[in-house]
Write an enzyme that holds these catalytic residues in place. Structure first.
Site, mmCIF file in Angstrom:
data_model
loop_
_atom_site.group_PDB
_atom_site.id
_atom_site.type_symbol
_atom_site.label_atom_id
_atom_site.label_comp_id
_atom_site.label_asym_id
_atom_site.label_seq_id
_atom_site.Cartn_x
_atom_site.Cartn_y
_atom_site.Cartn_z
ATOM 1 C CG ASP A 1 -1.631 1.115 1.446
ATOM 2 O OD1 ASP A 1 -2.848 1.348 0.576
ATOM 3 O OD2 ASP A 1 -1.291 1.827 2.384
ATOM 4 C CD GLU B 1 -3.601 -2.324 -0.984
ATOM 5 O OE1 GLU B 1 -3.865 -1.195 -1.273
ATOM 6 O OE2 GLU B 1 -3.993 -3.065 -0.054
#
Length: 238
Positions: free
Chosen positions: A58, A130
């Site tokens: 992320d 992610e």
């Protein structure tokens, strides 16, 4: 983190790495990225799930996309840069990219998650995308990870250049619906999951009581925007 992969699993991961266009030095990073918490919880032994890699990925996504926007949109003010990045690096986009890469097919899931359709669940697809970014970063370093993120998000960056990505779908939907006398728009929170630092909200949008769209996001506003976008797509198909 060294684990012995079965020959079959190693072949699967090599095939995925080739599809990703990344030559992993250590396939165990990729294995961890594809290990859902439900699988780790149901397994015997010390199985590492992908939540920490998701956290790392992320951060890489945010910095890579921010860097690209800063370099290629020199006239865009800070507030608009922030909105553009949020529109690009959103749950729906990341899940769409994960589905395109068939990451769900490689996920290791617990029985309940498997039975519940976990391979195609938007939150799982977003998380695994992610996590894979995090795995690429750890295995190959920043430059490779950044280039990979930009390559994957390039269609969204192109949409941003055209101005299409910054539409306020809620306002557009409301204006379209209110053209018809007696119709109204309402939003309903139907699901809320995840820890406090990483909440995911799911909203449904109803037009005069009929569900016309559903969306998931890290914030209620983002989820409502995705729901409105889906409703608009359905209305335009009529």
């Amino acid at each position: 983190m060294e684990k012995i992969l079965s020959e079959k699993r190693e072949q699967e991961l090599c095939g995925l790495a080739a599809a990703l266009g990344v030559e992993f030095t250590n396939l165990n990073f990729l294995q961890q990225a594809l290990t859902h918490t439900s699988y780790a919880n149901e397994s015997k032994g010390n199985i590492v799930h992908n939540e920490r890699l998701e956290f790392l990925g992320d951060a890489v996504l945010e910095l890579a996309s921010s860097t690209y926007l800063y370099q290629h949109f020199p006239q865009m003010p800070e507030g608009q840069l922030t909105k553009t990045r949020a529109s690009i690096v959103c749950s729906a986009t990341l899940a769409k990219l994960a589905a395109r890469l068939h990451l769900g097919d490689y996920l290791l899931l617990g029985r309940g998650e498997e039975m519940g359709g976990g391979r195609t669940r938007q939150t799982n697809l977003e998380d695994v995308f992610e996590s894979v970014i995090g795995a690429i970063y750890l295995d190959q370093g920043w430059e490779t990870a950044k280039d990979y993120v930009i390559r994957q998000l390039m269609p969204e960056f192109e949409r941003a250049k055209s101005g299409a990505i910054l539409k306020d779908y809620k306002t557009i939907l409301q204006e379209e619906v209110y053209q018809h006398e007696g119709q109204n728009v309402s939003y309903e929170l139907v699901a809320e999951e995840g820890p406090d630092h990483d909440k995911r909200f799911t909203f449904q949008v109803r037009i005069t009581g009929k569900v016309m769209g559903q969306g998931t996001g890290h914030s209620k506003k983002e989820a409502e925007q995705h729901a409105a976008r889906e409703a608009l797509a359905r209305l335009n198909q009529k």
